[in-house]
Design an enzyme around this catalytic site. Sequence first.
Site, PDB file in Angstrom:
ATOM      1  N   ASP A 230      -3.326 -21.289  24.585  1.00  0.00           N
ATOM      2  CA  ASP A 230      -3.523 -20.205  23.629  1.00  0.00           C
ATOM      3  C   ASP A 230      -4.848 -20.386  22.882  1.00  0.00           C
ATOM      4  O   ASP A 230      -5.171 -21.494  22.443  1.00  0.00           O
ATOM      5  CB  ASP A 230      -2.354 -20.245  22.625  1.00  0.00           C
ATOM      6  CG  ASP A 230      -2.335 -19.041  21.703  1.00  0.00           C
ATOM      7  OD1 ASP A 230      -2.179 -17.919  22.206  1.00  0.00           O
ATOM      8  OD2 ASP A 230      -2.475 -19.222  20.476  1.00  0.00           O
ATOM      9  N   GLU A 279      -3.516 -36.958  36.480  1.00  0.00           N
ATOM     10  CA  GLU A 279      -2.735 -38.192  36.629  1.00  0.00           C
ATOM     11  C   GLU A 279      -1.355 -37.913  37.195  1.00  0.00           C
ATOM     12  O   GLU A 279      -0.684 -38.800  37.696  1.00  0.00           O
ATOM     13  CB  GLU A 279      -2.522 -38.846  35.253  1.00  0.00           C
ATOM     14  CG  GLU A 279      -3.696 -39.604  34.733  1.00  0.00           C
ATOM     15  CD  GLU A 279      -3.428 -40.011  33.284  1.00  0.00           C
ATOM     16  OE1 GLU A 279      -2.243 -40.113  32.872  1.00  0.00           O
ATOM     17  OE2 GLU A 279      -4.419 -40.199  32.564  1.00  0.00           O
TER      18      GLU A 279
HETATM   19  C1  NOJ Z   1      -2.848 -15.228  21.552  1.00  0.00           C
HETATM   20  C2  NOJ Z   1      -1.405 -14.921  21.781  1.00  0.00           C
HETATM   21  O1  NOJ Z   1      -1.271 -14.351  23.056  1.00  0.00           O
HETATM   22  C3  NOJ Z   1      -0.981 -13.999  20.674  1.00  0.00           C
HETATM   23  O2  NOJ Z   1       0.305 -13.469  20.898  1.00  0.00           O
HETATM   24  C4  NOJ Z   1      -1.041 -14.746  19.376  1.00  0.00           C
HETATM   25  O3  NOJ Z   1      -0.757 -13.853  18.312  1.00  0.00           O
HETATM   26  C5  NOJ Z   1      -2.429 -15.340  19.152  1.00  0.00           C
HETATM   27  N1  NOJ Z   1      -2.968 -15.969  20.318  1.00  0.00           N
HETATM   28  C6  NOJ Z   1      -2.385 -16.390  18.070  1.00  0.00           C
HETATM   29  O4  NOJ Z   1      -1.697 -17.514  18.527  1.00  0.00           O
END
Ligand code: NOJ
Length: 566
Positions: A230, A279
């Site tokens: 993310d 790994e």
């Molecule tokens: C991207 C994620 O897909 C989204 O749903 C989220 O709100 C933001 N990153 C923050 O983590």
Amino acid sequence: MTQNLADTSRPAADATAHEAGAGASRGWWRDAVIYQVYPRSFADSNGDGMGDLPGIRSRLPYLRDLGVDAVWLSPFYASPQADAGYDVADYRAVDPMFGTLLDADALIRDAHALGLRIIVDLVPNHSSDQHEWFQRALREGPASPLRDRYHFRPGKGENGELPPNDWESIFGGPAWTRSENPDGTPGDWYLHLFAPEQPDFNWENPAVADEFRSILRFWLDMGVDGFRIDVAHGLVKAPGLPDIGGGDQLKLLGNDVMPFFDQDGVHEIYRSWRKILDEYPGQRIGVAEAWTPTVQRTANYVRPDELHQAFNFQYLGTSWEAAELRGVIDLSLDSMRPVDAPTTWVLSNHDVTRHATRFANEPGLGTQIRTPGDRGLGLRRARAATLLMLALPGSAYLYQGEELGLPDVTDLPDEVRQDPSFFRQAGQDGYRDGCRVPIPWSGTEAPYGFGPTAGGPSWLPQPAEWAELSVEAQTGDPTSTLELYRSALAVRREQADLGAGTEVEWLDSPAGTLAFRRGSFVCTVNTTAEPVRIPAPGRLLLSSADAVVDGGETVLAPDSTDWWAV
Ligand code: NOJ
């Protein structure tokens, strides 16, 4: 709509299926079809209205039969759910609303037994404000060593009443919130690129890097096959956290290098993670969610010693228009070739309006659309867009429910919405609940098999028309979108030329259409509202609409894609 021309039977999974696949020798992930499950909205086993891990586990055979290679699970970790789980309080625990670690273990084992791989979400840019480190940093006050694991700064102005710099949150408003000292007086400010409940980690602090290496190992030891990372472009901030100078910063995102996104320092982190992934046996992968100004900069994340894949958001943002599509396909393939990474393709996810609704509206409205548009048109284009995507070389991502042709729910009442961005003015997102409505499985009464009891709850209400879109309603109907996906994925498995390689050979075709060859396979696309007559390229394998083959000619239906064996 004619479509089910291919034999869709799939051999029963066995242990070897886990290692099989056209691209297995170079990497299973190079041409994998990866299905995103949004745990809140997939299947609710205990009837509390919220999806959960046992629910997902019970539906794994559906995903195996659909024909996907891997499943990416959005976060199911312990979280106060300020941003639907992207605010993690404990990275090694399952939130009780989703189940337990034992449920996660059983899910991973069952998936592997069915020949499916599991990719979990990792959220390293920020934690929840309820994370133990952040809570201690607040409790212990300015002298706490834990403060350096986040970005705490004194405010500007006479009494520190102004934020430390001019950065804006992606969800709207300032990217800083003022903390309170233990004695109740106003204290330092902390940085959050998203909601105030999501404080950003300071990746310059070695404890943060150590912790995430340990979290990676925790889940790799649990048996997961990879991580979707993310905000992979956000971890490192420019030294000194400089002002941007000017408002409307969200408009700059994706066009300019911002001091909080796509800083070169992030790549060192991914090089260290790649060593850990390597790994472990079985080709474990990392997938970057990285919003960058150019596809060339996206390619930096998938250099041979970094991550394996990055989402292709340029493709997701492209209109249903032949020349634009061809341009982005060429650009995507050209930019990944130098780093020897597969291109990825995606049309929908949990952050954007579903593509059946995007294509139902006029182009250029972005990814937070609030009008249903022309549903029939949207669905026709969505089916065609999917067949185009699945004919391209590389790996494709599907978002749960797109195989049912689900539209976005554009008329959710404000009082049921939960997207944190909806409650903050002028954020980038805000209408993401519309693509997160629980999916319909069966029956005529909500929650349509999402939960165990007819008439039972679902955390977002489902539209009444969804009874006709359920898995049960579409199964066995050769004109249904579900059967189109099943057929397409079965053909993709059988035809090694689909997905493999890095090239498309463009063929001449009339304006508004596309035609390309991939080995013994040809794909034709008509993005116009008119039927287009062309010489039939070969034997029709699959059509998203009513392709008519007449002697040596074929008529491509409006807004359609056809697959041909040549
Ligand atoms: C991207 C994620 O897909 C989204 O749903 C989220 O709100 C933001 N990153 C923050 O983590």
